[in-house]
Write a protein that holds these residues in place. Sequence first.
Motif, PDB file in Angstrom:
ATOM      1  N   GLY A  57       0.801  -1.225   0.000  1.00 39.72           N
ATOM      2  CA  GLY A  57       0.000   0.000   0.000  1.00 39.72           C
ATOM      3  C   GLY A  57       0.829   1.268   0.000  1.00 39.72           C
ATOM      4  N   PHE A  58       2.161   1.125  -0.204  1.00 36.86           N
ATOM      5  CA  PHE A  58       3.049   2.285  -0.201  1.00 36.86           C
ATOM      6  C   PHE A  58       3.720   2.470  -1.558  1.00 36.86           C
ATOM      7  CE2 PHE A  58       3.015   1.326   4.381  1.00 36.86           C
ATOM      8  CZ  PHE A  58       2.741   2.588   4.880  1.00 36.86           C
ATOM      9  N   GLU A  80      -2.058  14.430  -3.704  1.00 39.29           N
ATOM     10  CA  GLU A  80      -3.476  14.689  -3.980  1.00 39.29           C
ATOM     11  C   GLU A  80      -4.044  13.697  -4.979  1.00 39.29           C
ATOM     12  OE1 GLU A  80      -3.464  18.758  -5.191  1.00 39.29           O
ATOM     13  OE2 GLU A  80      -3.548  19.533  -3.123  1.00 39.29           O
ATOM     14  N   SER A  81      -3.232  13.277  -5.953  1.00 39.83           N
ATOM     15  CA  SER A  81      -3.719  12.323  -6.955  1.00 39.83           C
ATOM     16  C   SER A  81      -3.965  10.942  -6.350  1.00 39.83           C
ATOM     17  CB  SER A  81      -2.725  12.217  -8.115  1.00 39.83           C
ATOM     18  OG  SER A  81      -1.562  11.519  -7.719  1.00 39.83           O
ATOM     19  N   LEU A  82      -3.356  10.673  -5.188  1.00 39.01           N
ATOM     20  CA  LEU A  82      -3.527   9.381  -4.515  1.00 39.01           C
ATOM     21  C   LEU A  82      -4.571   9.439  -3.404  1.00 39.01           C
ATOM     22  CD1 LEU A  82       0.254   8.410  -4.132  1.00 39.01           C
ATOM     23  CD2 LEU A  82      -1.350   7.593  -5.883  1.00 39.01           C
ATOM     24  N   ALA A  83      -5.186  10.619  -3.217  1.00 39.26           N
ATOM     25  CA  ALA A  83      -6.076  10.832  -2.065  1.00 39.26           C
ATOM     26  C   ALA A  83      -7.255   9.868  -2.050  1.00 39.26           C
ATOM     27  CB  ALA A  83      -6.569  12.270  -2.047  1.00 39.26           C
ATOM     28  N   GLU A  84      -7.776   9.513  -3.212  1.00 38.30           N
ATOM     29  CA  GLU A  84      -8.942   8.637  -3.281  1.00 38.30           C
ATOM     30  C   GLU A  84      -8.554   7.173  -3.445  1.00 38.30           C
ATOM     31  OE1 GLU A  84     -11.907   9.890  -2.683  1.00 38.30           O
ATOM     32  OE2 GLU A  84     -10.942  11.841  -2.477  1.00 38.30           O
ATOM     33  N   THR A  85      -7.298   6.836  -3.287  1.00 40.39           N
ATOM     34  CA  THR A  85      -6.829   5.459  -3.399  1.00 40.39           C
ATOM     35  C   THR A  85      -6.413   4.954  -2.019  1.00 40.39           C
ATOM     36  OG1 THR A  85      -4.445   5.884  -3.707  1.00 40.39           O
ATOM     37  CG2 THR A  85      -5.874   6.139  -5.641  1.00 40.39           C
ATOM     38  N   ASP A  86      -5.961   3.707  -1.968  1.00 42.21           N
ATOM     39  CA  ASP A  86      -5.454   3.170  -0.699  1.00 42.21           C
ATOM     40  C   ASP A  86      -3.932   3.241  -0.635  1.00 42.21           C
ATOM     41  OD1 ASP A  86      -4.834   1.319  -2.604  1.00 42.21           O
ATOM     42  OD2 ASP A  86      -5.619  -0.424  -1.522  1.00 42.21           O
ATOM     43  N   LEU A  87      -3.331   4.095  -1.467  1.00 40.05           N
ATOM     44  CA  LEU A  87      -1.872   4.203  -1.550  1.00 40.05           C
ATOM     45  C   LEU A  87      -1.361   5.398  -0.750  1.00 40.05           C
ATOM     46  CD1 LEU A  87      -1.529   3.524  -5.380  1.00 40.05           C
ATOM     47  CD2 LEU A  87      -0.869   1.958  -3.538  1.00 40.05           C
ATOM     48  N   PRO A 113       7.854  -1.484  -1.065  1.00 40.91           N
ATOM     49  CA  PRO A 113       6.885  -0.591  -1.707  1.00 40.91           C
ATOM     50  C   PRO A 113       6.271  -1.254  -2.938  1.00 40.91           C
ATOM     51  CG  PRO A 113       9.098   0.061  -2.311  1.00 40.91           C
ATOM     52  CD  PRO A 113       9.247  -1.024  -1.269  1.00 40.91           C
ATOM     53  N   ASP A 114       5.083  -0.795  -3.304  1.00 39.70           N
ATOM     54  CA  ASP A 114       4.422  -1.325  -4.496  1.00 39.70           C
ATOM     55  C   ASP A 114       5.004  -0.728  -5.773  1.00 39.70           C
ATOM     56  OD1 ASP A 114       2.763  -2.838  -2.896  1.00 39.70           O
ATOM     57  OD2 ASP A 114       1.211  -1.311  -2.796  1.00 39.70           O
ATOM     58  N   ALA A 115       5.631   0.436  -5.666  1.00 40.91           N
ATOM     59  CA  ALA A 115       6.278   1.084  -6.816  1.00 40.91           C
ATOM     60  C   ALA A 115       7.322   2.051  -6.293  1.00 40.91           C
ATOM     61  CB  ALA A 115       5.253   1.817  -7.683  1.00 40.91           C
ATOM     62  N   MET A 116       8.278   2.411  -7.146  1.00 41.90           N
ATOM     63  CA  MET A 116       9.340   3.350  -6.782  1.00 41.90           C
ATOM     64  C   MET A 116       9.308   4.529  -7.751  1.00 41.90           C
ATOM     65  SD  MET A 116      12.011   3.926  -4.737  1.00 41.90           S
ATOM     66  CE  MET A 116      12.558   2.334  -4.106  1.00 41.90           C
ATOM     67  N   ILE A 117       9.377   5.741  -7.194  1.00 36.80           N
ATOM     68  CA  ILE A 117       9.377   6.968  -7.994  1.00 36.80           C
ATOM     69  C   ILE A 117      10.673   7.711  -7.702  1.00 36.80           C
ATOM     70  CG2 ILE A 117       8.176   9.126  -8.503  1.00 36.80           C
ATOM     71  CD1 ILE A 117       5.643   7.766  -7.251  1.00 36.80           C
ATOM     72  N   ARG A 300      -1.466   9.216 -11.046  1.00 32.99           N
ATOM     73  CA  ARG A 300      -2.530   8.576 -11.825  1.00 32.99           C
ATOM     74  C   ARG A 300      -2.020   7.306 -12.508  1.00 32.99           C
ATOM     75  NH1 ARG A 300      -4.392  12.466 -16.138  1.00 32.99           N
ATOM     76  NH2 ARG A 300      -5.051  13.620 -14.287  1.00 32.99           N
ATOM     77  N   CYS A 301      -0.853   7.404 -13.142  1.00 34.78           N
ATOM     78  CA  CYS A 301      -0.295   6.238 -13.844  1.00 34.78           C
ATOM     79  C   CYS A 301       0.023   5.109 -12.870  1.00 34.78           C
ATOM     80  CB  CYS A 301       0.962   6.634 -14.610  1.00 34.78           C
ATOM     81  SG  CYS A 301       0.657   7.649 -16.066  1.00 34.78           S
ATOM     82  N   ALA A 302       0.619   5.458 -11.725  1.00 33.39           N
ATOM     83  CA  ALA A 302       0.970   4.433 -10.741  1.00 33.39           C
ATOM     84  C   ALA A 302      -0.272   3.716 -10.243  1.00 33.39           C
ATOM     85  CB  ALA A 302       1.726   5.066  -9.573  1.00 33.39           C
ATOM     86  N   ASN A 303      -1.319   4.468  -9.934  1.00 32.08           N
ATOM     87  CA  ASN A 303      -2.550   3.855  -9.434  1.00 32.08           C
ATOM     88  C   ASN A 303      -3.193   2.963 -10.484  1.00 32.08           C
ATOM     89  OD1 ASN A 303      -4.752   3.491  -7.518  1.00 32.08           O
ATOM     90  ND2 ASN A 303      -5.942   4.787  -8.893  1.00 32.08           N
ATOM     91  N   GLU A 304      -3.219   3.416 -11.732  1.00 31.24           N
ATOM     92  CA  GLU A 304      -3.832   2.632 -12.804  1.00 31.24           C
ATOM     93  C   GLU A 304      -3.070   1.332 -13.049  1.00 31.24           C
ATOM     94  OE1 GLU A 304      -4.125   5.189 -16.173  1.00 31.24           O
ATOM     95  OE2 GLU A 304      -5.852   6.298 -15.373  1.00 31.24           O
ATOM     96  N   ILE A 305      -1.750   1.395 -12.992  1.00 31.04           N
ATOM     97  CA  ILE A 305      -0.949   0.180 -13.196  1.00 31.04           C
ATOM     98  C   ILE A 305      -1.130  -0.794 -12.042  1.00 31.04           C
ATOM     99  CG2 ILE A 305       1.426  -0.686 -13.286  1.00 31.04           C
ATOM    100  CD1 ILE A 305       2.105   1.851 -14.915  1.00 31.04           C
ATOM    101  N   LEU A 306      -1.070  -0.271 -10.815  1.00 29.95           N
ATOM    102  CA  LEU A 306      -1.160  -1.141  -9.642  1.00 29.95           C
ATOM    103  C   LEU A 306      -2.556  -1.723  -9.437  1.00 29.95           C
ATOM    104  CD1 LEU A 306       1.027   0.941  -7.179  1.00 29.95           C
ATOM    105  CD2 LEU A 306       1.637  -1.238  -8.249  1.00 29.95           C
TER     106      LEU A 306
END
Length: 330
Positions: A57-58, A80-87, A113-117, A300-306
């Motif tokens: 979830g991180f 803010e783009s992750l506010a409506e997700t569980d990330l 982590p689920d992804a690295m930026i 947005r891209c990270a959430n859509e992929i995950l």
Amino acid sequence: MRDIAKEAGVSPMTVSRALKSDGSVNAKTRQMVQDVADKLGYVYDTTAQAFRAQRSGFLALTLPSINNANFATTHKALTESLAETDLQLLQGITNYDVVREEQMVRQLLARRPDAMILTGGTHTDTTRRLLESASIPVFEIWDIPEAPIGHVIGFSNSDAMGLIVDHLAQSGRQRLGFVGASADTDARGHERRLGTIKAARERGLAEVLDLQIGPAPATMSSGLELVMREIDRIRGLDALVCVSDPVAFGAMMALECLGLTIPGDIAVTGFGNFEISRISRPSITTLDVGAQEIGTLTGRCANEILSGISAQDAVIETLTPRLLVRKTTG
């Protein structure tokens, strides 16, 4: 959880489902369970759930600095783009140091982590190997690396400088100086230096005077100090091309103290469209590189992929900086 169940008058299984937002528990019961949990100071431990789902979830994020307003804007937009997700974000600060980045990446990966930026596209070989072996989505932002590790959302720091040089050349400025941190401590700043030099050569201008402040980060104070130190060489220039707006502002303060007028005696440009570039007097000609858009697109891209909404094929989003002509160039 047994204490919560007892006080709420439900079973421990109902408590578990309610705190996991399981759809089998109605909204009224879920809220009652949450109210009791809050009263008792209980926080649901998601470790076992994350282990079963192979998801933490991180998202892990590395930033060069938290003092840079543009990176702060990207961070805010990403959050803010992750506010409506569980990330949620795990953050590490690299201080513009690729070796420090390697240490941060190693520490952040230990948190699964689920992804690295990563901010930027310049890394040590070890960092690349760690990330290529991690089997998670990797995003490089604020840059367009030649050999991306995974996904890219950014712009060419080098190509962007052509907009600045074109504008200066068209206004009759022939002799330019570039002000930035030393090449080995700021990869993106060095790309801007190389882009300025390349653009000036292609347009037949005089060789760009390279004025290096010292180790990154480059700040208002270092811009001021550089001009005070190098004024004898700067007096022969038509324009100072600065690595960022804060550096440009510091340089302007020094130029005015030394009796030079802007843009009469010398033009000044910045980079990044920081707030100071708009409120400075004179206002600073700069580039808007889309700091907010980078954060929004990355989230947005990270959430859509995950979440499986989009495929994990490499995303390459190239943004186009905008030249903002203001008073420091006439």
